[in-house]
Design a protein around this motif. Structure first.
Motif, short mmCIF file in Angstrom:
data_model
loop_
_atom_site.label_atom_id
_atom_site.label_comp_id
_atom_site.label_asym_id
_atom_site.label_seq_id
_atom_site.Cartn_x
_atom_site.Cartn_y
_atom_site.Cartn_z
N THR A 185 0.83 -1.21 0.00
CA THR A 185 0.00 0.00 0.00
C THR A 185 0.86 1.26 0.00
O THR A 185 0.60 2.21 -0.75
N ASP A 232 0.88 4.07 -2.91
CA ASP A 232 0.55 5.46 -2.56
C ASP A 232 1.69 6.41 -2.92
O ASP A 232 1.45 7.50 -3.44
N ASN A 292 1.83 6.70 -6.79
CA ASN A 292 0.72 7.48 -7.33
C ASN A 292 0.79 8.96 -6.95
O ASN A 292 0.18 9.80 -7.61
N ALA A 293 1.59 9.27 -5.92
CA ALA A 293 1.82 10.67 -5.56
C ALA A 293 2.99 11.26 -6.33
O ALA A 293 3.37 12.41 -6.12
N HIS A 340 5.40 7.73 3.32
CA HIS A 340 4.02 7.91 2.85
C HIS A 340 3.74 9.39 2.61
O HIS A 340 4.13 10.24 3.41
#
Length: 174
Positions: free
Chosen positions: A21, A25, A28-29, A98
């Protein structure tokens, strides 16, 4: 609140899913961790499985940072160099924080935890990593003590017509 770091955590389904995950994340950022958006967990899963296999074979180690809820918030993989003339340094790769935790100093904390982790390893004198040009990461790593020691212009093709430099950074430990 600071992250809690652990080297070589037990690989459980929860850890695997947390890293997967995180990786999706970060990708995709717009993070430069081997993929370009948009990606899904299914796109990343084969690469994570290669990392986990290398861990099971003892070739790679995982440093995980967890937030106050216990969620995987940061990672870095550490690999010994197997070339007999280069065993005095390690590779640091797939360095991720993150997106929801960025801007809090956790990237610096992750790099400091990696430095602490490897500084006691017999014969290790440096950490090397690579980063994708055009993102400003080389400035961030330089602010953490890494020095640019190599650059291959246009080595990373993010998209047709969008080639980026592959930048090698080194942190001497002595």
């Amino acid at each position: 609140m600071a992250l809690t770091f652990e080297l070589d955590p037990a690989v459980t389904p929860a850890l695997r899913d947390g890293v997967l995950t995180l990786w999706a994340d970060v990708s995709n950022a717009g993070g430069s961790v081997g993929f370009v958006p948009p990606v899904t967990a299914d796109d990343i899963r084969p690469e994570l499985l290669r990392h986990l296999t290398a861990m099971a074979e003892g070739r790679t180690r995982l440093l995980v940072g967890r937030d106050e809820t216990g969620a995987v918030a940061a990672t870095a993989f550490i690999t010994h160099n197997t070339h007999r003339l280069m065993r005095h340094w390690v590779w640091l790769y797939t360095v991720m924080v993150h997106p929801g935790h960025q801007g809090r100093g956790y990237g610096r904390d992750l790099l400091a935890a990696a430095e602490r982790a490897v500084s006691g390893w017999d014969g290790i004198q440096a950490i090397r990593l690579t980063c994708r040009g055009g993102t400003g990461l080389e400035r961030f790593y330089a602010s953490c003590g890494y020095k640019e020691v190599g650059r291959v212009p246009g080595a990373i093709r993010v998209a047709p017509g969008d080639d980026r430099d592959d930048i090698t950074m080194l942190l001497p430990l002595l």
